[in-house]
Structure formats: C-alpha cells, structure tokens
Motif scaffolding. Structure first.
Motif, short mmCIF file in Angstrom:
data_model
loop_
_atom_site.label_atom_id
_atom_site.label_comp_id
_atom_site.label_asym_id
_atom_site.label_seq_id
_atom_site.Cartn_x
_atom_site.Cartn_y
_atom_site.Cartn_z
N UNK A 624 0.82 -1.22 0.00
CA UNK A 624 0.00 0.00 0.00
C UNK A 624 0.84 1.26 0.00
N UNK A 625 2.09 1.17 0.44
CA UNK A 625 2.99 2.33 0.42
C UNK A 625 4.42 1.81 0.27
N UNK A 626 4.99 1.98 -0.91
CA UNK A 626 6.33 1.46 -1.17
C UNK A 626 7.26 2.60 -1.56
N UNK A 627 8.55 2.39 -1.32
CA UNK A 627 9.59 3.34 -1.70
C UNK A 627 10.74 2.57 -2.33
N UNK A 628 11.50 3.24 -3.15
CA UNK A 628 12.66 2.61 -3.78
C UNK A 628 13.61 2.09 -2.70
N UNK A 629 14.06 0.88 -2.86
CA UNK A 629 14.94 0.26 -1.89
C UNK A 629 14.24 -0.59 -0.86
N UNK A 630 12.91 -0.53 -0.81
CA UNK A 630 12.18 -1.35 0.16
C UNK A 630 12.35 -2.84 -0.14
N UNK A 631 12.44 -3.62 0.94
CA UNK A 631 12.39 -5.07 0.84
C UNK A 631 11.16 -5.50 1.64
N UNK A 632 10.13 -5.96 0.94
CA UNK A 632 8.83 -6.19 1.56
C UNK A 632 8.63 -7.69 1.74
N UNK A 633 8.61 -8.14 2.99
CA UNK A 633 8.48 -9.56 3.29
C UNK A 633 7.13 -10.10 2.81
N UNK A 634 7.12 -11.37 2.35
CA UNK A 634 5.91 -11.99 1.84
C UNK A 634 5.59 -13.31 2.54
N UNK A 635 6.45 -14.30 2.43
CA UNK A 635 6.16 -15.59 3.04
C UNK A 635 5.06 -16.36 2.35
N UNK A 636 4.94 -16.21 1.02
CA UNK A 636 3.94 -16.94 0.24
C UNK A 636 4.55 -18.26 -0.21
N UNK A 637 3.85 -19.36 0.05
CA UNK A 637 4.38 -20.70 -0.24
C UNK A 637 3.51 -21.41 -1.26
N UNK A 638 4.16 -22.02 -2.25
CA UNK A 638 3.50 -22.87 -3.23
C UNK A 638 4.04 -24.29 -3.06
N UNK A 639 3.16 -25.28 -3.06
CA UNK A 639 3.57 -26.69 -3.03
C UNK A 639 2.95 -27.39 -4.23
N UNK A 640 3.79 -28.03 -5.03
CA UNK A 640 3.31 -28.78 -6.18
C UNK A 640 4.07 -30.10 -6.29
#
Length: 761
Positions: A624-640
């Motif tokens: 929703x609010x990003x700046x250059x250089x940001x590292x935005x954690x996600x933790x999204x997992x895909x299993x196949x």
C-alpha cells in the motif's frame, strides 16, 4: 471428498446413472440400418486404436525408453474386441477388414512419430521429450475426433458435419501452438505435415469402410462465422454509442462508457442471457491497471481464450480468433485465475466492449472524400455511408469459471502414507459478484452522457448475475491424466468459503473407458438445498487414477520478499495536496492556515503485484505504500508435485499506481466534489506505471534446486522507469524527474523477487 464411482452430494450414489438409464430406455431412437451402426462402430474403433497405441508411444517418449510391447498388445486386443463386437451382429456391409484398418493405423502412427522427432541430435532433453509427447497426443486426438465426426454421420445417415470437422481442426491448431510456444520442441512449424498425415489416415479408413456419406463441399454458409462487430453500434440496433473519428471533448469520452459494455444480443437492454464458452487459455494478466475507474471497483483480470469451437458464433469480427474473459480483481479470487495452456469453461454475460469501437471510416454521401463514422461528421443534409466498427465480444463478467491445470500431481487419498499421483487440478468459482461491470446501475445507458457526472452507483447493489445464477447448472468435463494399467478414477474435492454461504450439490461422473477418459462435473445451481437455492461455489477438484506408479517430486517454492528497485513515483504528483487558500503544500488540514483545508491527492505510493507458480496465482500484500529500496516480506508458499520432465515456471506482473488508481470504486459525481473539475481531469489523464514482468523457468528433474535447496533473486524485465541520463544514480519515471537538461533513460526492471526452491521428500 474422495470416492470411486458416482459422487453425488446429498443424493443416492446411483441415482443419476439410474435416471439416465431409464430416460434413454424410454426415448425412441432414430431408425438406423445395421450397416450404419456397424460402420459407425468400426470408425470409432479405428480412432480409439490410434489413441490407445499413441499412449504407449507417449509414455515411452516421456520416459526416454523404448515402447512397451505389452502396452501395444493391450491396445491391439481392445481394437480386436471392438471390431468383433461390430461384426458379431452380422449387419456389416463388409467384414474381415480389421487387419487392413489396423495396418492403416500402424502406418499413420509411424508417420506421425517420424514427422515429430523428439530430437535432431539424440539423446533428446526432457523438455524436447515433453514437447514431442504433447504433439503426439494432439495428433492422435485429432484423428480420433475426425473419425468420430464420420461415425456420427454414419449413424445419422447424413453428410459429415463441417462444424464437427472444423472443431477438431481448431483444437489441434490451438494445442499444437501452445506446445510450440514453450520453445522446447526439437523442430517447430510441422503442424501442416502432421495434419496431412491425420487427413490421410481418416480418408483411408473412410474409403475402406462403406456406407459413409460424402463430405460436402464447404460453402461460406456451412458454419457460422464471427458475428459482425458492426451490430454493436447503436445506429445498427446495438447498445454501443460510437463517437466521431476524432475525439473533440470530454463528452466524447463519457459517450464511450455510456455504457462501457452492451449485450451482443438485444444490445439496447441492460440484462442478457448468460452463455457458456470453453477453450484453451492463450494468455492473460492479473491486476495491471489501465481500466476506467468510474466503471470499475478494481481493474479486471484478463484471460484470453481460444475457443474449442471457432464456429460457435461467440467471436466477433473485431476479435475473430480469441475472446477475453474479464472479471474484476477482488471479486475474482486469485486462486481461480488461469494461465496459458490451462483449459477454461466459463458461464456469463456476453457483451461488446463499447469503450473500444475501433472505427473504420466510411464516407459522406455527397462529399465522398470526407471520412466519417457518424452522420454528424458530414455536411448538413448528408449521411455517413459504410462506416465499420471493430467492437470486441467478451465474456464480461463471467459468474462461473472452471480452470483446469495439467502436468502436476496431487494426493487424492487422504489416508496415511498415501503418495501423490498425476492429477488434473480444476479450480471452480461461482459468484454473482461481477464487480462494477456486472452491476445494472453501471451497465445502464443514460440519454445524456453528462448525467454520468451526477449518477451515484456506489456501493454496488444491483448484480445482474443474481437473476440468472440459478437458471441452469454449471456443467463441464475434466480430462484425466493418462490411465495406468488397471487404474480406477479417483478424485478429491477441497471446498472453500461459499459466496453467499449456500453451496450447491456437486455431482461427479467418471467416464473411465472413453478413449480420452474424463470426469463429467455437474454443479447443481438449479437444485434447492436445506439453506435455499445456491448462492455461489468455491472449490478445487483434484482428479487422477489410483495406483499410478508415475514418480513425482514434491517441489516447494517460497516467495520470501519483493525488492523495490524503482518505486516508479513521479517527483511532482499529478494532483498535489495543497492548502485551499495559499496553495502551499500540505499533508493534512492541520498544515494549513486557519480556515483553509488541505485537498488534492498527493503522492501515490501503492503497488499491486501477483505471482504464479505454474499458473497458480497469488496476490501479494504489504504494497500500500512502497519506496525505492524497500524489501517487503511476503512468506507466500506454493507446493506442487511435478513429474521429472515437468518444470517450475515463476511468473509475476502488476502495476505501480498513480492518481487515476485512487478513483476506482468512486463515481464521477463524488470525484467532482472531492477534486474539482480541473484536478479531476488531470487525475483521469494520469497513467499507472508498468513495473515489468518476471517469467523464469527451471526444468526437472532438479527444478532449479540441484542440491535440494536453492535461493534466488530474479529482477523483472521491461516496464517503465530508469535512471537520469547524466545523474545516473537518480531514479526516474519521466524526464521531469531529472535535473534540468537531462532525460530519463528507461531501463525497466522496477522490482525483483526473492524466493527459495526446495525439493522435498
């Protein structure tokens, strides 16, 4: 939910099959001659023989081994039994021709394998074997489909249906193109050679089996083509209102969205009868911005589809070979989205996209050198002659979709120690919430376009699909993976929260002995439940075979973070926030002198991104609010679960939003009040920015993790943004972001993904 046989939620397991047995027994059949029946049965047997034998070749090609003689023996036995049954009636015009037909099949299969080499320089790679196997399957399926067309004609005692033949041709062309698009084939552009072999085989068996009516000479009216896009224009009875060739005022822009979509049939009405469309997905994207905000709560998810039957009349002349399924992001959940190569079935509103007329100039009736699209562009007393329009037909929005994904596996039996088997994954979503495009208030036409500036449709409250959700059941077929020896169909359904809370009954009927086995799925939207009529559905069907020995690798991809390389934010906002009296910059009214207010939009720092593993999509959070250089954690997992000759494909797209993005889900009436006319116009003319795309693949059997675990950071490619031409350390979007005299040198690649790939036990 897992079961063999018929699965029927809330009913006796054999109820459906018994019903159809009685129905068929009581339905009078058309009179057939014995010769017709026999010929039809033999043609089907010949087509099925090609499918059965080719499966042996496919299995060998994918495994990189010789064809299993036992597999071929089983195929030959099935063919022999089918011919014996046909000839056992004593009604055949000819008999004893099984060996001749079998020889034709063998010749055909040998020719196809020669025309589709797995590699020009052996040994072939896993990717090359995968491509060859896909082409083998499609060649055999086309032969079976065309043989079936002639079998149907034989039973009916009529000419073979040109529409049936054209459908087989189209399905072959589409699947062949998808196989070649992946860039894995040893050779490309060999579709024509393979088609020639198919046509030769079908011609040979048709000639060898008498009592087949001749194929009619194709004529221009043999099958319906795309509907004329000219019919979308209001002067021709449609519901779209074209503008002059040159837009001259804001009223012209409002005209194009008044309405933005109109039914293809009875276009002057708001409501329309839903249509069913199905085919292969050839492309698409998630929320990448770009839609008109007044008629959208969010931008649309676009799914571009090549239809199974190009002669169905669903295409328009403005889009003669591809149709878009469009459904607003947010209303359409990410897990239900499809990707290239998937199969989709959709039920929904068939419309012309009025916002893009694609006008082709006609000429004024007397002043013939003057181009026009409307009578008003001609001198007084003249009319516009022969203008044309290229409105595209769309399914916009659907209210039901089923997306089928192949080349993976699933655990179908939830008992302990059960392993994954090859499976087709089908994601089903049904909801009357079509977003703004599916709302009657948004879809209406107003006599005066300027009335739009005073019309309030939000919050949305008139979903068009609600009136049709229970008109018909949502029925579709799910192709099963290749059947292992002795395999029995097995499936499991995972259900999610139901839109509206009242879920329908779902029936699954297996057709295991079909040459191309499948499950027939019936979502009973017309059938009342203890909670009333169904209000929607959300679930995933995993379908395969028990005891399938195909080895699969459990691959996990974890998206750890998004790295913002360039936030793509203008140095000077399109509509700055300023104090109402002195024009000073502000963030809130507290920053302004007493009696003044802080208004405007200011910097827009929000992004939207979505990431997929092998077409399984997820929207990302924290943007929703990003700046250059940001590292935005996600933790999204895909299993196949993937076969050794499969692969991992990671895709991502999105948008860096700007002023226009803040207007979604708001009426023009509200925006005029909040921004004023000038700022509203500037905001509408702003452009969201493209952060580029990620599209990277890792083939099996290592899947990008040769040691079992591997970490990556992959930068997006293309898109907007770059660095200033002299001050190269300064990021920019446009030249105005750079010091005086410099330009913005576009480099793209505004973000990167950090992720881990693991091969698990």
């Amino acid at each position: 939910m897992m079961k063999r046989g018929i699965f029927q939620q809330g009913a006796a397991a054999w109820g459906l099959r018994s019903f159809f047995s009685v129905l068929l027994a009581c339905t009078p059949a058309a009179a057939l001659t014995g010769g017709q029946r026999c010929t039809a049965a033999k043609l089907r047997a010949a087509g099925a023989d090609v499918m059965h034998q080719m499966r042996c070749q496919i299995a060998a090609t994918r495994a990189g081994t010789a064809v299993d003689p036992a597999c071929l023996t089983r195929a030959a036995a099935k063919f022999a039994r089918a011919f014996q049954r046909a000839e056992g009636t004593g009604e055949c015009i000819t008999s004893g021709d099984a060996a001749a037909i079998e020889a034709q099949a063998d010749t055909f299969l040998t020719a196809v394998v020669a025309a589709i080499p797995a590699s020009l320089t052996p040994p072939p790679s896993p990717a090359q074997r995968r491509c060859a196997a896909a082409k083998y399957r499609r060649a055999a399926r086309k032969a079976y489909d065309k043989a079936t067309c002639y079998a149907k004609a034989a039973r009916a005692g009529s000419a073979v249906a040109a529409r049936c033949i054209s459908g087989a041709e189209h399905r072959f062309d589409t699947a062949f193109a998808v196989a070649e698009r992946r860039g894995e084939c040893a050779i490309s552009d060999n579709a024509a050679a393979v088609e020639a072999e198919v046509d030769g085989f079908v011609s040979a068996i048709v000639s060898a089996l008498p009592a087949i009516p001749p194929t009619p000479t194709p004529t221009a009216t043999a099958t319906p083509g795309p509907i004329s896009s000219d019919l979308g224009a209001a002067p021709n009875g449609g519901g779209c209102y074209p503008t002059a060739l040159t837009l001259s005022s804001p009223v012209d822009m409002l005209t194009l969205v008044n309405p933005e979509w109109a039914p293809v049939v009875n276009g002057q009405l708001v409501d329309s009868i839903p249509v069913l469309a199905q085919g292969t997905i050839v492309g698409g994207h998630g929320d990448t911005g770009g839609d008109y905000p007044g008629t959208h709560a969010r931008s649309d998810v676009n799914t571009f589809v090549s239809l199974d039957d190009p002669a169905s009349g669903l295409y328009a002349t403005g889009n003669p070979d591809e149709i878009a399924f469009e459904w607003e992001a947010g209303a359409y959940p990410d897990w239900a989205w499809g990707g290239a190569g998937d199969r989709i079935v959709g039920l929904g509103r068939r419309i012309f996209d009025c916002g893009h007329p694609g006008s082709l100039a006609g000429h004024c009736s007397l002043t013939t050198n003057q181009g026009c699209a409307l009578n008003s562009e001609c001198p007084a007393g003249e009319t516009c002659i022969d203008p044309h329009f290229r409105y595209q037909s769309e399914i916009h929005p659907p209210f039901a979709t089923a997306v089928m994904r192949f080349g993976r596996g699933a655990v179908l039996d939830t008992s302990p120690a059960t392993t994954a088997v090859p499976a087709t994954r089908t994601d089903v979503f049904i909801s009357p919430n079509g977003g703004a495009a599916g709302d009657a208030c948004i879809a209406q036409h107003l006599a005066n376009p300027l009335t739009l500036t005073g019309t309030e449709c939000y919050p949305l409250s008139q979903p068009l699909a609600a009136a049709h959700l229970n008109d018909r059941d949502f029925d579709f077929e799910v192709p099963l993976p290749a059947r292992p020896p002795g395999g029995h169909a097995l499936w499991r359904i995972q259900e999610y929260a139901t839109p509206g809370a009242v879920a329908p009954a779902v029936e699954v009927v297996p057709f295991e002995d079909d040459p191309a086995p499948y499950l027939a799925v019936h979502v009973r939207l017309t059938q009342s439940t203890p909670g009333g009529l169904p209000t929607g559905y959300a679930g995933t069907l995993f379908a395969g075979w028990d005891n399938d020995p195909t080895p699969l690798t459990h691959v996990r991809v974890t998206l750890d973070a998004v790295v913002i390389r360039n936030a793509l934010q203008l140095l000077t906002p399109v509509v700055p926030r300023i104090c109402s009296g002195n024009g000073a910059a502000c963030n809130t009214t507290a920053d302004c002198p007493s009696g003044q207010t802080c208004s405007g939009v200011g910097p827009v720092k929000s992004w939207r991104l979505q990431v997929a593993l092998n077409n399984e999509w997820r929207e990302l959070s924290g943007l929703s609010s990003v700046s250059s250089g940001d590292v935005i954690a996600q933790g999204v997992t895909f299993d196949q679960y993937l076969p050794a000759d499969g692969g991992v494909q990671i895709s991502a797209d999105g948008v860096s939003e700007d002023c226009i993005s803040t207007m979604f889900g708001k009426s023009l009436a509200r925006e005029v009040t909040e921004l004023g006319v000038n700022d509203l116009q500037n905001c509408l003319l702003s452009t969201p920015h493209d952060p580029g795309r990620v599209n990277v693949s890792y083939p099996g059997p290592s899947f990008g993790a040769p040691s079992g675990v591997m970490d990556y950071e992959t930068q997006s490619v293309g898109g907007d943004g770059g660095t200033c031409s002299v001050t190269s350390t300064r990021l920019c979007v446009v030249g105005a972001d750079c010091p005086s005299g410099e330009t913005c040198h576009r480099t793209g690649g505004a973000f990167a993904l950090r992720y881990r790939i693991e091969r698990l036990p």
